[in-house]
Structures are given as C-alpha cells and as structure tokens.
Design a protein around this motif. Structure first.
Motif, PDB file in Angstrom:
ATOM      1  N   SER A  96       0.826  -1.208   0.000  1.00  0.00           N
ATOM      2  CA  SER A  96       0.000   0.000   0.000  1.00  0.00           C
ATOM      3  C   SER A  96       0.859   1.255   0.000  1.00  0.00           C
ATOM      4  CB  SER A  96      -0.952   0.003   1.205  1.00  0.00           C
ATOM      5  OG  SER A  96      -0.239   0.014   2.428  1.00  0.00           O
ATOM      6  N   GLY A  97       1.968   1.218   0.739  1.00  0.00           N
ATOM      7  CA  GLY A  97       2.842   2.384   0.784  1.00  0.00           C
ATOM      8  C   GLY A  97       3.476   2.708  -0.548  1.00  0.00           C
ATOM      9  N   TYR A  98       4.084   1.700  -1.180  1.00  0.00           N
ATOM     10  CA  TYR A  98       4.752   1.947  -2.457  1.00  0.00           C
ATOM     11  C   TYR A  98       3.764   2.225  -3.585  1.00  0.00           C
ATOM     12  CZ  TYR A  98       9.117   0.652  -0.229  1.00  0.00           C
ATOM     13  OH  TYR A  98      10.208   0.623   0.600  1.00  0.00           O
ATOM     14  N   ALA A  99       2.579   1.628  -3.496  1.00  0.00           N
ATOM     15  CA  ALA A  99       1.556   1.919  -4.506  1.00  0.00           C
ATOM     16  C   ALA A  99       1.139   3.376  -4.443  1.00  0.00           C
ATOM     17  CB  ALA A  99       0.344   1.016  -4.315  1.00  0.00           C
ATOM     18  N   ILE A 116      -6.679  -0.766  -4.023  1.00  0.00           N
ATOM     19  CA  ILE A 116      -6.466   0.531  -3.372  1.00  0.00           C
ATOM     20  C   ILE A 116      -7.249   1.567  -4.164  1.00  0.00           C
ATOM     21  CG2 ILE A 116      -4.757   2.273  -2.710  1.00  0.00           C
ATOM     22  CD1 ILE A 116      -2.692   0.018  -2.556  1.00  0.00           C
ATOM     23  N   ASN A 117      -8.308   2.076  -3.534  1.00  0.00           N
ATOM     24  CA  ASN A 117      -9.198   3.001  -4.231  1.00  0.00           C
ATOM     25  C   ASN A 117      -9.674   2.405  -5.561  1.00  0.00           C
ATOM     26  OD1 ASN A 117     -10.647   5.399  -4.549  1.00  0.00           O
ATOM     27  ND2 ASN A 117      -8.976   6.414  -5.649  1.00  0.00           N
ATOM     28  N   GLY A 118      -9.972   1.106  -5.509  1.00  0.00           N
ATOM     29  CA  GLY A 118     -10.495   0.430  -6.693  1.00  0.00           C
ATOM     30  C   GLY A 118      -9.442  -0.065  -7.672  1.00  0.00           C
ATOM     31  N   LYS A 119      -8.187   0.253  -7.424  1.00  0.00           N
ATOM     32  CA  LYS A 119      -7.111  -0.099  -8.361  1.00  0.00           C
ATOM     33  C   LYS A 119      -6.272  -1.252  -7.820  1.00  0.00           C
ATOM     34  CE  LYS A 119      -7.769   3.396 -11.286  1.00  0.00           C
ATOM     35  NZ  LYS A 119      -8.075   3.203 -12.724  1.00  0.00           N
ATOM     36  N   LEU A 120      -5.779  -2.075  -8.734  1.00  0.00           N
ATOM     37  CA  LEU A 120      -4.876  -3.162  -8.389  1.00  0.00           C
ATOM     38  C   LEU A 120      -3.453  -2.807  -8.809  1.00  0.00           C
ATOM     39  CD1 LEU A 120      -6.639  -6.522  -9.379  1.00  0.00           C
ATOM     40  CD2 LEU A 120      -5.916  -5.829  -7.097  1.00  0.00           C
ATOM     41  N   TYR A 121      -2.571  -2.767  -7.836  1.00  0.00           N
ATOM     42  CA  TYR A 121      -1.161  -2.521  -8.117  1.00  0.00           C
ATOM     43  C   TYR A 121      -0.326  -3.769  -7.843  1.00  0.00           C
ATOM     44  CZ  TYR A 121      -2.681   2.326  -8.122  1.00  0.00           C
ATOM     45  OH  TYR A 121      -3.328   3.505  -8.396  1.00  0.00           O
ATOM     46  N   LEU A 129      -8.514  -6.243   7.100  1.00  0.00           N
ATOM     47  CA  LEU A 129      -8.629  -5.042   6.283  1.00  0.00           C
ATOM     48  C   LEU A 129      -7.248  -4.486   5.978  1.00  0.00           C
ATOM     49  CD1 LEU A 129     -10.919  -3.199   5.193  1.00  0.00           C
ATOM     50  CD2 LEU A 129     -10.653  -1.824   7.257  1.00  0.00           C
ATOM     51  N   MET A 130      -6.994  -4.174   4.730  1.00  0.00           N
ATOM     52  CA  MET A 130      -5.730  -3.555   4.363  1.00  0.00           C
ATOM     53  C   MET A 130      -5.789  -2.067   4.669  1.00  0.00           C
ATOM     54  SD  MET A 130      -3.633  -3.674   0.790  1.00  0.00           S
ATOM     55  CE  MET A 130      -4.837  -2.670  -0.076  1.00  0.00           C
ATOM     56  N   VAL A 131      -4.861  -1.594   5.479  1.00  0.00           N
ATOM     57  CA  VAL A 131      -4.847  -0.194   5.889  1.00  0.00           C
ATOM     58  C   VAL A 131      -3.956   0.600   4.930  1.00  0.00           C
ATOM     59  CG1 VAL A 131      -4.370   1.416   7.769  1.00  0.00           C
ATOM     60  CG2 VAL A 131      -5.135  -0.918   8.280  1.00  0.00           C
ATOM     61  N   PRO A 132      -4.479   1.677   4.348  1.00  0.00           N
ATOM     62  CA  PRO A 132      -3.665   2.486   3.433  1.00  0.00           C
ATOM     63  C   PRO A 132      -2.470   3.112   4.141  1.00  0.00           C
ATOM     64  CG  PRO A 132      -5.997   3.061   3.281  1.00  0.00           C
ATOM     65  CD  PRO A 132      -5.844   2.208   4.490  1.00  0.00           C
ATOM     66  N   SER A 133      -1.500   3.499   3.365  1.00  0.00           N
ATOM     67  CA  SER A 133      -0.334   4.181   3.917  1.00  0.00           C
ATOM     68  C   SER A 133      -0.538   5.689   3.870  1.00  0.00           C
ATOM     69  CB  SER A 133       0.913   3.812   3.120  1.00  0.00           C
ATOM     70  OG  SER A 133       2.044   4.523   3.578  1.00  0.00           O
TER      71      SER A 133
END
Length: 520
Positions: free
Chosen positions: A118-121, A155-160, A456-460
């Motif tokens: 999440s951080g690098y994305a 992440i916000n609907g996007k796959l990285y 739950l994946m927590v954003p960076s």
C-alpha cells in the motif's frame, strides 16, 4: 510492524516520491511510441528477453534448489529470469534501499506484504495492473475462486499487485486426548472454552496422575507486532481489534481505544491470573510455544491452519504422544477467524514491458498446469517425484506424488513451494500433488477457509509511516501492563495518553479519513 522499519520506510517512501516527481515515475506507459514497442505487428505482446524479480525466502532459496526452479521456468517461457533474493530477515530493509536508490535499480517484479504494497503503490512506484487483470485470460477463464481475496488488495479500486494465494491464518488446535481425559466435549461458547482451560490447568489432562502440573495454553506474546495482531489468542479478543479498522459507515477508527478491546484485556488478565495461560507468554517465541506443546506441557495451541496442522501432529507422534488434534470450530462469541492479507506480486514502474511481465510471470503462476505445479511444488527430481522409492522413512509406489528430502533441512520432506495448494485462489482440477496433502492439513484449512474474514488492508499515509511503529510498541506494552502486571484499565490508558498514544492514534485516524475523503 517493527519500529525500526517505520522510520526507514518513511524516508524510503519519501525518496520514492521524490524519484517519481523528478524522474516521471509512473509515466512510462503513457506514450504511443512505447505502446508500439510492447506489441508486435500482429498485436501480440512482445516477449521480454529478461525479467528481474526481487523476492524473499518464501521462494525456494539458492540452498533449496532455486537454480533448478529458475532453469525450469526459463524452459517453459523462453525468457531469462534473474532472481534478487536478499536474506529473508533483511528483506524489507533491502527493498527500501532499492526503491530509494532510483528507478534504474528497480526490479521488474517484486513481492510485497500488504503494508509495503500500500505504501509503495500510493507513492507511485508500482504499475497499475487493473485493466490488464480485468481483460486477462485468467479473469475470463472463470477459474478464479478467490475474487474476494483479489478485491481485498484494491487501493481506491485499483490493483497494483496480484495475490496468487489466500493469506491464510491461525486456527485453534486442541489435543483430543486431553479432552477425553477430562471428560469434556469440544467447546462451542466462551464459557465452555474457559471451563476447558480450567480443567486443562487444574486437572490431570496429560494422564500422568498429577493434578495441576500443566497449563491450558501458551502463545508467542499477547498481541502481535503486525496485522492481524490477535491471531494467537482469538477466543479472548473475540470482536476486539487493537489497530485501525472501519466502522459500519466506512469511517476509520482505532480499535485499541474501544470498550470491547478493554473488555478483551480483562478476559486475558483473568485467564492469566488463574494460570490458564503460560506465565512465559510475554517473552515466548513461536518455537518456544511449539516445543511446550510437543512436550505435553500445554493442550491448546492457536497456530497456522493447513500445513502446520500436519507438522504439529507428526511432531507429537515423534515424541510418543497421542497425535489426534481437533481444529476448534468457532466458539459463538468469536464469530470468525481472521485471515491475514496476502503478499502480492507487483510490477514496478521501471518495467519496460509490464503487460508482458504480468502475463508471463504473474498470471502464469495460476495457469493450472506446468507453471502452477512449478511454483506450488517445485522441480521434479529436485523437490518432488513420482518414482517408487523411500524418502525419509516413507515408502512410495511408482506414480505416487511425494516430496523429496529437503536440501536445506535433511531428514524432512518438501511439502510445498511458494504457493500452498490448500490456499489456491483458482480452480486447479489437475493438481498433481493434491493427494499428497495430509488429511490434517486439508481439514484444518477447510475449517479455517469456511470461517474466516480477510483482515482489512490499511492504506499508507505519512502519519501512519511516521507514528504507527512507536504506537504499536506502546500498545503492546500497555497490554502487558494490564495482563501481566495487573495494572487497572484506567491507569493503563492514562499512561497511553501521557506517552502520546492518543495523540498519535488520532493523527493517524484523521489522516486515514482525510485520504478516504479525497479518494471518493
């Protein structure tokens, strides 16, 4: 998360952002000339000559036959594969240094845990593979069974990045012999669970004729260092969670501040004071807990579902103990086991042919054929075989799939490679090794999969990267104060506020909700 990484990560991610701003990171696929380079005149993807891959020790290491895996992969694809595989314990230090050093040093593909992902994305270092995945042969095949797992990594609907397995998680194992010796049924509620712990601590569950010389359970700490934090003591935590999560309205909050978490601490303290929980739990490592279980000093152990169920069983048998374990169905108050967010394979924004790398490296791992076999079991003749032979004392008939003796751990057999067959997120009807999966492993994983929800994946955010390492360390200390030292809840949370915990928590919550608002 470890405190040291948090400080390193903030600097590393800042460097990545600087690189993206100064070097045009993330813009590589935007020009028509580059699009032409990626496709042949017939509209087919150009096959890259070489793919560089950074990975941790979950892929076979050099000592464990990685060269053979690399050779077989190259035979299947016709592409040169180069592994960059730092020491497993130092992996994310090297990842941070690599990203901070500039795009020219980035690999084409990198394996990242959810936090780093999440951080690098969000810093722009990873290629957006959303459209490629949605239009992929894999997506169109109808073979995907873990769509929820993939969606959990958006992440916000996007796959990285794309997971190739479920994340897995921990399930509670109970020694059936101990239940029988105490005349108990499998517990279904917290009261019944406590009654079992009491009997295992005060009675004679091991049948040695002495009451009270055992304790019910042990664990590697009362709260984990990283998500999902509560996975080694789930029956006590129940619906409580000590970190950041969302309410029913989609707003972020810190579960550590909630009354249900304080109630969980009191449940833990009560069991600890009564001796149901090993007094060395605070300082135990996972190997310590396993050894105590193997030595028949404890009868309840929450540990990984799947392969570890068979490992626990076989080690009990080796110690001359009854080896029948019951994977505990959910007690009423728990509701579900927590599945950790899986690691994901990501393509960096320095990759020249991201669509081709996605197809030939990532998507092919789930092809249901030779490549999935390679990543799941390794190389025939090195990691597995179907020959008639005896391996580590086990005899196999001609045509019977089995793991060979480990190159790194003589006396043990390989059971899987990077991917666990019991955690597959695609239908794999031709899995050659499915019958080699031990019944105990298969049963425990099925119970877990049917009764879990993904963490739950927590954003960076900058605040998360800056403060959450110290905050998590403080939280774990507060938990120890209450459970081990007997500090009152009020005193403990006064200390939490005095040592900046409330301030850090609020700053992180505000940053997460601000990020969510800007992304809507």
């Amino acid at each position: 998360m470890r405190k040291g990484w948090k400080q390193t990560a903030a600097a590393a991610l800042a460097a990545v952002m600087a690189a993206s701003l100064l070097g045009g990171c993330g813009q590589k696929s935007g020009t028509e000339s580059e699009k032409v380079e990626k496709y042949t005149a017939d509209g087919e993807l150009v096959k890259p000559e070489k793919i560089t891959v950074m990975t941790d020790g979950t892929v076979f290491t050099k000592r464990n036959g990685r060269d053979a895996l690399e050779k077989r992969w190259e035979e299947l694809t016709g592409i040169d594969l180069e592994f960059i595989q730092p020491d497993h314990s130092a992996y994310y230090d090297v990842v941070g240094q690599t990203f901070a050093s500039g795009e020219k040093n980035w690999p084409d593909v990198i394996l990242l845990s959810s936090t780093y992902y999440s951080g690098y994305a969000e810093e722009g270092a990873l290629w957006d593979m959303t459209d490629t995945f949605e239009n992929s042969d894999l997506k169109k095949s109808g073979r995907i069974t873990g769509e929820d797992v993939i969606d959990g990594m958006r992440i916000n609907g996007k796959l990285y990045g794309l997971p190739v397995n479920r994340g897995g998680g921990c399930i509670t194992y109970v020694k059936k012999k101990w239940l029988d010796n105490c005349g108990l049924d499998v517990p279904t509620t917290y009261d019944e669970y406590l009654n079992m712990l009491k009997a295992f601590t005060e009675g004679d569950p091991d049948g040695n004729g002495v009451n009270g010389d055992t304790y019910a359970l042990s664990a590697a700490g009362f709260m984990g260092e990283e998500a999902p934090y509560t996975n080694y003591l789930p029956e006590f935590y129940q619906d409580a969670y000590p970190s950041f999560t969302k309410d029913e309205n989609g707003r972020w909050y810190d579960g550590f501040m909630e009354q249900n978490f304080k109630d969980a601490l009191l449940r833990l303290r009560d069991a600890y004071v009564k001796g149901y929980i090993d007094k060395e739990t605070l300082t135990n490592g996972t190997s310590d807990v396993r050894n105590k279980f193997y030595e028949d000093r404890s009868g309840v152990f929450t540990y990984w579902a799947g392969t570890w169920a068979e490992n626990l069983r076989s080690n009990l048998a080796k110690n001359g103990l009854d080896d029948e374990l019951i994977p505990l169905p959910l007690i009423k108050e728990l509701g579900n086991y927590t599945e950790r967010t899986p690691a994901v394979w990501c393509i960096t924004n320095s990759c020249k042919y991201p669509e081709a790398v996605y197809k030939y490296f990532i998507e092919s791992m789930m092809d249901g054929g030779d490549m999935q076999t390679l990543w799941t079991y390794g190389v025939e003749g090195v990691h597995w075989s179907t020959k008639a032979e005896t391996v580590c004392g086990n005899t196999y008939e001609e045509g019977q799939f089995h793991g060979l003796e480990s190159l790194d751990k003589p006396g043990t057999q390989y059971t899987k490679g990077l991917m666990d067959p019991t955690l597959s997120i695609v239908k794999w009807d031709s899995d050659p090794g499915i019958d080699s999966v031990a019944p105990a492993a298969k049963t425990s994983q099925e119970i877990f999969n049917e009764n879990c929800k993904q963490a739950l994946m927590v954003p960076s955010t900058t605040e998360m990267a800056t403060y959450n390492g110290d905050l998590t360390t403080l939280k774990r200390s507060i938990v120890a104060d209450v459970v081990v030292q007997g500090m009152s809840i009020d005193e403990a949370y006064q200390r939490f506020e005095k040592e900046h915990g409330v301030k850090w928590s609020n700053m992180i919550v505000d940053s997460l909700n601000h990020l969510a608002a800007t992304e809507q």
